[in-house]
Design a protein around this motif. Sequence first.
Motif, PDB file in Angstrom:
ATOM      1  N   GLY A  85     -11.140   3.540 -20.762  1.00  0.00           N
ATOM      2  CA  GLY A  85     -12.136   4.612 -20.733  1.00  0.00           C
ATOM      3  C   GLY A  85     -13.435   4.157 -20.094  1.00  0.00           C
ATOM      4  N   GLY A  86     -13.929   2.981 -20.492  1.00  0.00           N
ATOM      5  CA  GLY A  86     -15.138   2.439 -19.880  1.00  0.00           C
ATOM      6  C   GLY A  86     -14.938   2.134 -18.411  1.00  0.00           C
ATOM      7  N   LEU A  87     -13.751   1.631 -18.072  1.00  0.00           N
ATOM      8  CA  LEU A  87     -13.418   1.333 -16.677  1.00  0.00           C
ATOM      9  C   LEU A  87     -13.504   2.578 -15.804  1.00  0.00           C
ATOM     10  CD1 LEU A  87     -12.091  -0.586 -14.518  1.00  0.00           C
ATOM     11  CD2 LEU A  87      -9.891   0.167 -15.418  1.00  0.00           C
ATOM     12  N   ILE A  88     -12.931   3.673 -16.281  1.00  0.00           N
ATOM     13  CA  ILE A  88     -12.920   4.922 -15.507  1.00  0.00           C
ATOM     14  C   ILE A  88     -14.336   5.410 -15.221  1.00  0.00           C
ATOM     15  CG2 ILE A  88     -12.327   7.379 -15.644  1.00  0.00           C
ATOM     16  CD1 ILE A  88      -9.780   6.501 -17.158  1.00  0.00           C
ATOM     17  N   LEU A  89     -15.231   5.268 -16.187  1.00  0.00           N
ATOM     18  CA  LEU A  89     -16.598   5.765 -16.021  1.00  0.00           C
ATOM     19  C   LEU A  89     -17.392   4.955 -14.999  1.00  0.00           C
ATOM     20  CD1 LEU A  89     -17.543   6.487 -19.752  1.00  0.00           C
ATOM     21  CD2 LEU A  89     -16.986   8.173 -17.969  1.00  0.00           C
ATOM     22  N   ALA A  90     -17.179   3.630 -14.982  1.00  0.00           N
ATOM     23  CA  ALA A  90     -18.041   2.761 -14.166  1.00  0.00           C
ATOM     24  C   ALA A  90     -17.448   2.384 -12.818  1.00  0.00           C
ATOM     25  CB  ALA A  90     -18.362   1.482 -14.951  1.00  0.00           C
ATOM     26  N   LEU A  91     -16.139   2.514 -12.657  1.00  0.00           N
ATOM     27  CA  LEU A  91     -15.491   2.041 -11.437  1.00  0.00           C
ATOM     28  C   LEU A  91     -16.034   2.677 -10.156  1.00  0.00           C
ATOM     29  CD1 LEU A  91     -13.306   0.127 -10.413  1.00  0.00           C
ATOM     30  CD2 LEU A  91     -11.639   1.980 -10.693  1.00  0.00           C
ATOM     31  N   PRO A  92     -16.288   3.999 -10.098  1.00  0.00           N
ATOM     32  CA  PRO A  92     -16.800   4.577  -8.840  1.00  0.00           C
ATOM     33  C   PRO A  92     -18.114   3.955  -8.375  1.00  0.00           C
ATOM     34  CG  PRO A  92     -16.029   6.297 -10.321  1.00  0.00           C
ATOM     35  CD  PRO A  92     -16.022   5.032 -11.111  1.00  0.00           C
ATOM     36  N   ILE A  93     -18.969   3.570  -9.312  1.00  0.00           N
ATOM     37  CA  ILE A  93     -20.235   2.934  -8.936  1.00  0.00           C
ATOM     38  C   ILE A  93     -19.967   1.587  -8.276  1.00  0.00           C
ATOM     39  CG2 ILE A  93     -22.452   2.071  -9.788  1.00  0.00           C
ATOM     40  CD1 ILE A  93     -22.121   4.009 -12.166  1.00  0.00           C
ATOM     41  N   GLY A  94     -19.053   0.816  -8.871  1.00  0.00           N
ATOM     42  CA  GLY A  94     -18.714  -0.480  -8.300  1.00  0.00           C
ATOM     43  C   GLY A  94     -18.115  -0.360  -6.910  1.00  0.00           C
ATOM     44  N   VAL A  95     -17.243   0.608  -6.696  1.00  0.00           N
ATOM     45  CA  VAL A  95     -16.621   0.798  -5.381  1.00  0.00           C
ATOM     46  C   VAL A  95     -17.677   1.161  -4.332  1.00  0.00           C
ATOM     47  CG1 VAL A  95     -15.037   2.240  -4.049  1.00  0.00           C
ATOM     48  CG2 VAL A  95     -14.355   1.397  -6.303  1.00  0.00           C
ATOM     49  N   ALA A  96     -18.650   1.966  -4.709  1.00  0.00           N
ATOM     50  CA  ALA A  96     -19.732   2.315  -3.780  1.00  0.00           C
ATOM     51  C   ALA A  96     -20.482   1.059  -3.323  1.00  0.00           C
ATOM     52  CB  ALA A  96     -20.688   3.303  -4.446  1.00  0.00           C
ATOM     53  N   VAL A  97     -20.692   0.122  -4.242  1.00  0.00           N
ATOM     54  CA  VAL A  97     -21.347  -1.146  -3.885  1.00  0.00           C
ATOM     55  C   VAL A  97     -20.470  -1.943  -2.926  1.00  0.00           C
ATOM     56  CG1 VAL A  97     -22.187  -3.344  -4.793  1.00  0.00           C
ATOM     57  CG2 VAL A  97     -22.646  -1.230  -6.050  1.00  0.00           C
ATOM     58  N   LEU A  98     -19.158  -2.017  -3.209  1.00  0.00           N
ATOM     59  CA  LEU A  98     -18.229  -2.762  -2.349  1.00  0.00           C
ATOM     60  C   LEU A  98     -18.273  -2.257  -0.915  1.00  0.00           C
ATOM     61  CD1 LEU A  98     -15.796  -4.684  -1.847  1.00  0.00           C
ATOM     62  CD2 LEU A  98     -14.314  -2.792  -2.567  1.00  0.00           C
ATOM     63  N   LEU A  99     -18.291  -0.948  -0.746  1.00  0.00           N
ATOM     64  CA  LEU A  99     -18.264  -0.368   0.596  1.00  0.00           C
ATOM     65  C   LEU A  99     -19.564  -0.616   1.359  1.00  0.00           C
ATOM     66  CD1 LEU A  99     -16.489   3.034  -0.163  1.00  0.00           C
ATOM     67  CD2 LEU A  99     -15.484   0.930   0.744  1.00  0.00           C
ATOM     68  N   ALA A 100     -20.627  -0.939   0.632  1.00  0.00           N
ATOM     69  CA  ALA A 100     -21.928  -1.153   1.279  1.00  0.00           C
ATOM     70  C   ALA A 100     -22.272  -2.627   1.468  1.00  0.00           C
ATOM     71  CB  ALA A 100     -23.027  -0.483   0.446  1.00  0.00           C
ATOM     72  N   VAL A 101     -21.570  -3.535   0.785  1.00  0.00           N
ATOM     73  CA  VAL A 101     -21.994  -4.930   0.752  1.00  0.00           C
ATOM     74  C   VAL A 101     -21.657  -5.647   2.055  1.00  0.00           C
ATOM     75  CG1 VAL A 101     -19.853  -5.921  -0.186  1.00  0.00           C
ATOM     76  CG2 VAL A 101     -22.051  -6.972  -0.737  1.00  0.00           C
TER      77      VAL A 101
END
Length: 255
Positions: A85-101
């Motif tokens: 449940g926690g993973l589902i909530l936070a994962l999109p934010i992390g992916v956005a960082v990956l695509l920008a790094v």
Amino acid sequence: MADTFLQALALPGLGGLLAAAFAAGLVRGFAGFGTALIFLPIAAQVIDPVVAVAVLIVMDIVGPAPAIPGAWRDGHRRDLMRLVGGLILALPIGVAVLLAVDPSVFKLAVSVISLAMVGLLVSGFRYHGALTPRLIWTTGGLSGLLGGAAGIPGPPVILLYMASSHPARVIRANNTAFLFAFDILMLIGFLALGRLWGLPLALGVLATLPNLAGNLMGNWLFRPSLTGFYRRVAYLIIAASALTGLYSALQNGGG
């Protein structure tokens, strides 16, 4: 598609990539964690960070699959659902960082995170408070951020379970099932973003066989009475991969 596979087969460093896939599967099989910690520091030396994470997703769907029924049977399902449940909530934010790094930042980050993880585990660092539902949800969220941004979701969950009173078999099962859930969610996200086709898919398919072989061998080797030994072996392999990646990142940064 045939041309894409030929391109993948001609990739410089493919042998090292496949060897890392096998080693990552082996450690995942007997320790229940370590795939990304081992694979990404090596893969990031050969391919783009987003491609490296995509390859990890593809191979990591198939490799651990034989262990999932047993993990679901042996694991603590309530904890697992909270973590996911926690993973589902936070994962999109992390992916956005990956695509920008920047790729150089990614290479350095995955190596430093992997080394820090080994250092914390070897030092005996443990959380000594109560494993409350809120803490488990938060841990899942931290794993989502870290996993989305760097492809390494395991450290928060692994450190949490080191403080758990669950037996080794349950801890290994929950780690295995949680990381599989992460892979499924990342697969869906990368498909939706169009980041999985072409070279990432071809490399992922090529890496699947050695990764699956490593997982099967690791599961065959696993004995609950040897958990401490397995952890020490896992730490050594993770540290070696991270140091190799760190050296490469610093060399490239210095060059």
